[in-house]
Design a protein around this motif. Structure first.
Motif, PDB file in Angstrom:
ATOM      1  N   ALA A 109       2.932  -6.743  13.263  1.00  0.00           N
ATOM      2  CA  ALA A 109       3.047  -5.311  12.977  1.00  0.00           C
ATOM      3  C   ALA A 109       1.691  -4.761  12.557  1.00  0.00           C
ATOM      4  N   VAL A 110       1.430  -3.499  12.894  1.00  0.00           N
ATOM      5  CA  VAL A 110       0.233  -2.807  12.413  1.00  0.00           C
ATOM      6  C   VAL A 110       0.638  -1.427  11.892  1.00  0.00           C
ATOM      7  N   GLY A 111      -0.065  -0.978  10.872  1.00  0.00           N
ATOM      8  CA  GLY A 111       0.140   0.365  10.342  1.00  0.00           C
ATOM      9  C   GLY A 111       1.530   0.622   9.808  1.00  0.00           C
ATOM     10  N   VAL A 112       2.148  -0.386   9.213  1.00  0.00           N
ATOM     11  CA  VAL A 112       3.507  -0.213   8.706  1.00  0.00           C
ATOM     12  C   VAL A 112       3.510  -0.020   7.192  1.00  0.00           C
ATOM     13  N   ARG A 113       4.535   0.633   6.724  1.00  0.00           N
ATOM     14  CA  ARG A 113       4.761   0.757   5.287  1.00  0.00           C
ATOM     15  C   ARG A 113       5.623  -0.435   4.886  1.00  0.00           C
ATOM     16  N   SER A 114       5.171  -1.157   3.917  1.00  0.00           N
ATOM     17  CA  SER A 114       5.886  -2.318   3.400  1.00  0.00           C
ATOM     18  C   SER A 114       5.685  -2.278   1.891  1.00  0.00           C
ATOM     19  N   PRO A 115       6.463  -1.463   1.182  1.00  0.00           N
ATOM     20  CA  PRO A 115       6.189  -1.165  -0.232  1.00  0.00           C
ATOM     21  C   PRO A 115       6.005  -2.379  -1.132  1.00  0.00           C
ATOM     22  N   GLU A 116       6.868  -3.372  -1.007  1.00  0.00           N
ATOM     23  CA  GLU A 116       6.765  -4.550  -1.880  1.00  0.00           C
ATOM     24  C   GLU A 116       5.472  -5.317  -1.591  1.00  0.00           C
ATOM     25  N   VAL A 117       5.156  -5.512  -0.310  1.00  0.00           N
ATOM     26  CA  VAL A 117       3.925  -6.206   0.078  1.00  0.00           C
ATOM     27  C   VAL A 117       2.715  -5.398  -0.386  1.00  0.00           C
ATOM     28  N   ALA A 118       2.755  -4.092  -0.194  1.00  0.00           N
ATOM     29  CA  ALA A 118       1.629  -3.236  -0.586  1.00  0.00           C
ATOM     30  C   ALA A 118       1.382  -3.275  -2.088  1.00  0.00           C
ATOM     31  N   GLN A 119       2.437  -3.170  -2.882  1.00  0.00           N
ATOM     32  CA  GLN A 119       2.271  -3.175  -4.345  1.00  0.00           C
ATOM     33  C   GLN A 119       1.718  -4.504  -4.829  1.00  0.00           C
ATOM     34  N   LEU A 120       2.265  -5.604  -4.319  1.00  0.00           N
ATOM     35  CA  LEU A 120       1.753  -6.913  -4.727  1.00  0.00           C
ATOM     36  C   LEU A 120       0.328  -7.121  -4.238  1.00  0.00           C
ATOM     37  N   GLY A 121       0.012  -6.633  -3.042  1.00  0.00           N
ATOM     38  CA  GLY A 121      -1.354  -6.728  -2.523  1.00  0.00           C
ATOM     39  C   GLY A 121      -2.343  -5.973  -3.390  1.00  0.00           C
ATOM     40  N   GLN A 122      -1.962  -4.783  -3.839  1.00  0.00           N
ATOM     41  CA  GLN A 122      -2.835  -3.988  -4.712  1.00  0.00           C
ATOM     42  C   GLN A 122      -3.038  -4.711  -6.049  1.00  0.00           C
ATOM     43  N   LEU A 123      -1.973  -5.276  -6.594  1.00  0.00           N
ATOM     44  CA  LEU A 123      -2.089  -6.010  -7.859  1.00  0.00           C
ATOM     45  C   LEU A 123      -2.963  -7.256  -7.696  1.00  0.00           C
ATOM     46  N   LEU A 124      -2.784  -7.961  -6.586  1.00  0.00           N
ATOM     47  CA  LEU A 124      -3.598  -9.150  -6.334  1.00  0.00           C
ATOM     48  C   LEU A 124      -5.064  -8.769  -6.176  1.00  0.00           C
ATOM     49  N   ALA A 125      -5.341  -7.705  -5.456  1.00  0.00           N
ATOM     50  CA  ALA A 125      -6.729  -7.253  -5.282  1.00  0.00           C
ATOM     51  C   ALA A 125      -7.364  -6.946  -6.633  1.00  0.00           C
ATOM     52  N   ALA A 126      -6.620  -6.362  -7.542  1.00  0.00           N
ATOM     53  CA  ALA A 126      -7.137  -6.043  -8.873  1.00  0.00           C
ATOM     54  C   ALA A 126      -7.354  -7.308  -9.704  1.00  0.00           C
ATOM     55  N   ALA A 127      -6.552  -8.348  -9.469  1.00  0.00           N
ATOM     56  CA  ALA A 127      -6.650  -9.578 -10.265  1.00  0.00           C
ATOM     57  C   ALA A 127      -7.762 -10.506  -9.789  1.00  0.00           C
ATOM     58  N   LEU A 128      -8.170 -10.411  -8.529  1.00  0.00           N
ATOM     59  CA  LEU A 128      -9.138 -11.365  -7.979  1.00  0.00           C
ATOM     60  C   LEU A 128     -10.467 -11.444  -8.729  1.00  0.00           C
ATOM     61  N   PRO A 129     -11.037 -10.334  -9.209  1.00  0.00           N
ATOM     62  CA  PRO A 129     -12.334 -10.447  -9.891  1.00  0.00           C
ATOM     63  C   PRO A 129     -12.297 -11.200 -11.224  1.00  0.00           C
ATOM     64  N   ASP A 130     -11.119 -11.328 -11.832  1.00  0.00           N
ATOM     65  CA  ASP A 130     -11.002 -12.006 -13.126  1.00  0.00           C
ATOM     66  C   ASP A 130     -11.025 -13.509 -12.901  1.00  0.00           C
TER      67      ASP A 130
END
Length: 166
Positions: A109-130
């Motif tokens: 899939a491309v360009g899809v809305r996947s709210p659970e995946v998106a929210q966890l992805g955003q949280l993971l991106a924020a956690a990576l620098p720590d």
């Protein structure tokens, strides 16, 4: 960053009129963590116009190539988080959940809305620098949760909901 055996996350930066992600042995899930974009994305022989907003998701099963080019010819800036998921790990997660083998394939899939995946992805991106111990634990936990969310949302893992009788 390697999160668990078979699971890594990488922040990607790309800019230009055309980008090719290349064929990988892992499944790759991209979560847009950057600005909006307008692309023509080709995956598994199908081209689709996408207007990427933060949180949009692309799911690229192992062995497939994702290419993207600017929809209007102007340079585009892409800053997704890429989750690299070993097919064996996805298979293990789905088997442990009792999902029949016939419903375990990852759906491109491309360009899809996947709210659970998106929210966890955003949280993971924020956690990576720590890089602290607790930061690494957070990234591992979020990465595992993200792998499960991908399995739930982008395979046949969920049982179809029967229609209500009228």
């Amino acid at each position: 960053m390697r999160l668990l055996p078979g699971l890594s996350a990488v922040r990607v930066r790309a800019a230009g009129r055309e980008v090719a992600a290349g064929v990988r042995a892992e499944h790759v899930v991209y979560v847009n963590t950057g600005p909006p974009y307008r692309l023509l994305e080709t995956l598994d022989g199908t081209t689709r116009a996408t207007r990427g907003t933060p949180g949009d998701v692309a799911v690229v099963p192992a062995g497939l190539e994702l290419t993207a080019r600017s929809a209007d010819g102007s340079p585009q800036e892409l800053r997704p988080l890429a989750l690299l998921l070993a097919p064996a790990l996805l298979e293990e997660v789905l088997a442990a959940a009792g999902v029949p083998a016939a419903r375990r394939a990852l759906v491109p899939a491309v360009g899809v809305r996947s709210p659970e995946v998106a929210q966890l992805g955003q949280l993971l991106a924020a956690a990576l620098p720590d890089r602290s111990g607790i930061g690494a634990l957070a990234a591992q936990s979020l990465g595992h949760a993200l792998a499960v969310a991908v399995a739930r949302a982008h395979t046949g893992a969920r049982e179809p909901v029967p229609a209500r009788p009228r």
